[in-house]
Design an enzyme around this catalytic site. Sequence first.
Site, PDB file in Angstrom:
ATOM      1  N   GLU A  62       0.627  -1.402  -0.212  1.00  0.00           N
ATOM      2  CA  GLU A  62       0.058  -0.501   0.123  1.00  0.00           C
ATOM      3  C   GLU A  62       1.218   1.596   0.127  1.00  0.00           C
ATOM      4  O   GLU A  62       1.007   1.804  -0.651  1.00  0.00           O
ATOM      5  CB  GLU A  62      -0.937   0.014   1.187  1.00  0.00           C
ATOM      6  CG  GLU A  62      -1.964  -0.519   1.392  1.00  0.00           C
ATOM      7  CD  GLU A  62      -1.905  -2.162   1.615  1.00  0.00           C
ATOM      8  OE1 GLU A  62      -2.010  -3.497   1.680  1.00  0.00           O
ATOM      9  OE2 GLU A  62      -0.626  -2.663   1.814  1.00  0.00           O
ATOM     10  N   GLY A 309      13.722  -2.866  -0.461  1.00  0.00           N
ATOM     11  CA  GLY A 309      13.727  -1.817  -1.152  1.00  0.00           C
ATOM     12  C   GLY A 309      14.032  -2.106  -2.608  1.00  0.00           C
ATOM     13  O   GLY A 309      14.636  -1.259  -2.583  1.00  0.00           O
TER      14      GLY A 309
END
Length: 428
Positions: A62, A309
């Site tokens: 999200e 990441g």
Amino acid sequence: MIRALYSLLLWLVTPIVMLYLWRRSFKQPAYRQHWRERWGLFGACSANTQPVIWLHAVSVGEVRAAAPLIKDVMQAWPDHRVLLTCMTPTGRETAHELLGESVQIAYLPYDYAGATRRFIRHFKPVFGLLMETEIWPNLVHVCRARGVPLFLVNARLSEKSATGYQRWRWLAAPAFAELTGTFAQSAADAERLRALGARNVAVTGNVKFDFEPAPAKVEHGQAWRAALGPRSVLLFASSREGEETLLLDALELAQLPANTLLVIVPRHPQRFDEVAAMLAMRGVACLRRSEWNEHDIGDAQVLLGDSMGELTAWYALADVAIIGGSILPFGSQNLIEACAVGTPVVIGPSTFNFAETARIAVDAGAARQGKDAVEVARLAVQLLQDDAARSATSQAGLAFAAAHRGATGRVLKQLAEQLAVPTATGKP
């Protein structure tokens, strides 16, 4: 009465909530940090004199989806401060990685009435945006009572989830009805949301299509690819519990070429060690990302992505990507990011989190779908061995991702029309 009963039930399960956080902290010590925020206790240092626009994104997926929307919100209201709340340490870490100091980051308190009141009283947001289906009855009610417009953004509701909400309609329907507006991903989502009491429902599309791969991440992945030479690379992205074993067995049946490098990137960081141990037990030569010099892969059969990441870089490295969460009934992880990088995609049968997206991706030739792990492995191996098919799927993925962009702009337009908060252009 309904909310009072709900609040009582929350207090009764408080010991379970605290035990859950304590147990999770053994695998993820970050769960021990910012503890007070989960109960609506924010220090004076958290306060800010600028008016606040608040957006809530529960976790990693999200937050990544919200990043383009947050940047557009900051441009539309440059004199406001954006507060981004999450529920997980990985979501918080992703927020720092993507947005740095440009936003204020905190945990959203659990849905105790007192905690939500303290949260709203402390930050005083001029309006709030909840990503997807984050509906908390006390939070929604407090916002309504305090005059804080609250919107459900990028809302999706599968048939399965709608059935679940119907069982709790006595609690869910008032919460949906108290939202200021709801921006749905598709017409089917909108219909199901209206049936649960949502008002002012508009179809704005899926903001996850507005994901733009970071050029630096793409270049990083391409550099990895160059270092591997002609060796084929199959990526299992965002894998979930139990899926790695199923896929490894299926790839043996599908006769994955011996020189293929399999990259496994588990969805949750607390599973990195678990997956490494499973590979060791199977006698698979595994190299962890944390130990890799980004050049020499040695005789490794599997590269384990135990980092955060770098998913965009992993997609840029891969020749074909299998999307995790779709082999077992987890509903799939996001396949749009792979398509946006031009990586051919294979998905399994479970796609209820991305049902419409998966359907149109398959129809567009941007993805292939298997009915089980064995067929998923077979389709992936076929793509690895067919240069023409792989190239066509890659181009279809890029076109598919580009064709459905624009949801963020439609959300901003709806907000500008429904709010009395002027944008930078002066339009209401």
